[in-house]
Design an enzyme around this catalytic site. Structure first.
Site, short mmCIF file in Angstrom:
data_model
loop_
_atom_site.label_atom_id
_atom_site.label_comp_id
_atom_site.label_asym_id
_atom_site.label_seq_id
_atom_site.Cartn_x
_atom_site.Cartn_y
_atom_site.Cartn_z
N ALA C 91 43.77 44.31 32.12
CA ALA C 91 44.11 45.08 33.31
C ALA C 91 45.06 44.24 34.17
CB ALA C 91 42.85 45.43 34.11
N CYS C 92 46.14 44.86 34.62
CA CYS C 92 47.12 44.16 35.46
C CYS C 92 46.46 43.70 36.77
CB CYS C 92 48.28 45.09 35.79
SG CYS C 92 49.38 44.42 37.06
N ILE C 93 46.61 42.44 37.09
CA ILE C 93 45.89 41.89 38.24
C ILE C 93 46.33 42.53 39.56
CG2 ILE C 93 47.46 39.89 38.47
CD1 ILE C 93 44.88 38.29 39.24
N ALA C 96 44.87 45.95 39.76
CA ALA C 96 43.41 45.90 39.82
C ALA C 96 42.92 45.51 41.21
CB ALA C 96 42.88 44.93 38.77
#
Lengths: 116, 93, 146, 116, 146, 93
Positions: C91-93, C96
């Site tokens: 998941a893209c930080i 997220a």
């Protein structure tokens, strides 16, 4: 060649355009060739003098202005969409180029993607 | 099979602006794969162009659309995977 | 260009995919279509290098989804698939953190009361997407429809 | 009078329609008068013989069929949208009524709302 | 019809509002527009009976959002407004459970590893929306744009 | 001020199908309040109808639009609140 990141939603109403810009910056940071195409209602990203004080969001104008510095090759705007939204080269931010979003344009890029 | 330049995966209804944007960038060697709500393009009055058109059978069925006489070749997910490899490029609208 | 999307090279080796999901479960069909696509990819003997969640797609990695018993639990379904085939799910930080999805490290860093990232998903930067895009034969996007 | 809940997105691709239906059922459960209007691409909710086995979602046909039993007054479908999507009374589920989604229709309800 | 949306009745008493937010923060502008509207409502001396989060709008009640320091933290901003004016903020339970938003009770019921509901938001059924709709002079919806 | 039957709060771009749906249901005593991306309706070639039109000044400014000569009365959030009470009904598109 390289990647064409397409933005077809206006700024502020949704986050899709911001997240598309982040994708373009990430590619550029890894020395991957990337250009931006604003199409449809997305061309409204390019209008000058955006004042976001009333909606408590950061203006996207500064982000876009930084694009060439960070290595994004071109900022393209679909001509027909600009006409529909009453935008011309005078009312648009510096550095944007008018183009036609058609098969010939797309063929110049090895990939094209939206952020959402 | 002829050369397949770009496969356009289109999951929007014909009313969505991106549906028209997609049609506006189709080249002669391109193909369209309709998925999710995109399959409704086959029953709308909005004409799909003359390029080769595919439609996910699972999505046709869910929306009560027959696989016959729709002007598109029904495909399953395995065939969609194949098409993404046959094409030189893939764009998801 | 070092992209492996040119054809002479890709037709010879095992094709590989990076899948990018930008639509949320229970809001869009994107995670479902992507899972069917992923299963067909593996069944055909191809490789999935990674699955990258971006934008609203990060909600697929929530450990706190309680779907009605008669509906498919898409986060668990995806997690089981990733574990079975040992495929990284990232998941893209930035996406997220804005959307309230954090692992133990980010919980500490931002002094939050809990974490809610479903295993085996991890959180990382857009560099993971760039790398997948360079490495894989094809990068396929699954957006929210409408 | 009463509430008109409007659904303008097709089933399965998004959840907005399902959540609109839940709103209508909730109003009916509290004895509030409520009708459903399917407009735009939303009229595709009404097509007969939806087979969702391939996408692992529950068919919405049963939900809609239950609407009158649970007290929803009417299931309306915009005539122009039905024509655009090649739907007529024969290919639509039982109980749907054709109407014109215009100012006169809206004026018959004290409120109108979308789910999202 | 017992609706108080008829006019003779509403013009005399203090007008009251139910606000329904269906768009998520950091994905739509809906929570921002709704907050500006809510502040103007209170400033005008009107009452807000409740704020109801529905669909993707429930993400506004997440306790785990870590917004970038130069961006507005919309969940905290909304929570502070609700507390200051003692306005109930309610997330629809069906929308919340599907989207991974749970309080302590739901955490126990579904045996989840954490809870992530931001105070003072609570979780309840659509009956809260129906009640607000009957009671308030106006019910105003804030949907995701595009 | 004349009777205000329905206030239509419209936050979609002119390209969005709901923008057209909204215009299709306007009655003679209705008014439109453009918010968020809806304010772009004032610079698009898609004609807004002849009903009274308002636009949130905060959203005009953010999108670089002047408050003058746009064919809409600029309003702040307080005026929007007032309009929702003046109208007999409100629909958010």
């Amino acid at each position: 060649m390289g990647m064409l990141i397409i933005i077809d939603q206006p700024p502020y109403g949704t986050w899709a355009g911001r997240e598309a810009l982040d994708m373009a910056f990430a590619l550029a940071a890894f020395d991957q060739p990337v250009s931006l195409l604003f199409s449809g209602a997305g061309v409204n990203w390019l209008r000058k003098a955006q004042d976001t004080a009333g909606i408590e969001q950061k203006s996207v104008e500064k982000n876009l202005a930084a694009a060439p510095i960070f290595g994004i090759k071109a900022i393209l705007a679909d001509r027909a969409a600009c006409e529909r939204y009453n935008l011309d080269i005078k009312t648009m931010i510096d550095g944007a180029q008018l183009t036609d979003a058609n098969a010939e344009l797309m063929a110049q890029y090895s990939q094209a993607a939206f952020a959402g | 099979m002829n050369r397949l330049h770009t496969l356009h995966i289109l999951n929007k209804t014909p009313d969505h602006p991106r549906f028209s944007e997609c049609l506006g960038t189709l080249g002669p060697d391109d193909a369209v794969a309709l998925t999710e709500n995109g399959v409704l393009g086959l029953v709308s009055s909005k004409a799909l162009s003359s390029v080769q058109t595919y439609a996910l059978a699972a999505d046709l069925g869910a929306r009560g659309l027959s696989e016959d006489n729709l002007g598109a070749a029904p495909i399953d997910y395995a065939e969609l995977v194949n098409l993404t490899l046959q094409a030189e490029r893939v764009i998801s609208w | 260009m070092t992209h492996s999307t040119t054809h002479a090279t890709t037709r010879t080796a095992t094709p590989s995919f990076t899948l990018v999901i930008t639509g949320a479960p229970y809001s869009s069909q994107a995670p479902q279509t992507a899972l069917s696509f992923a299963k067909a990819t593996v069944a055909a003997g191809h490789t999935i290098d990674r699955v990258f969640l971006y934008g609203d797609g990060v909600h697929l990695a929530s450990a706190l989804v309680a779907a009605p018993s008669d509906e498919t639990h898409w986060p668990k379904r995806w997690a089981a698939f990733l574990e079975e085939h040992e495929i990284p799910g990232v998941a893209c930080i930035a996406s997220a953190l804005r959307r309230g999805l954090v692992d133990g490290d980010e919980q500490k860093r931002y002094q939050l009361g809990a974490n809610n990232l479903l295993k085996p998903f991890t959180i990382a930067g857009l560099g993971e997407w760039v790398e997948g895009n360079i490495k894989s034969t094809r990068t396929i996007y699954f957006h929210a429809g409408a």
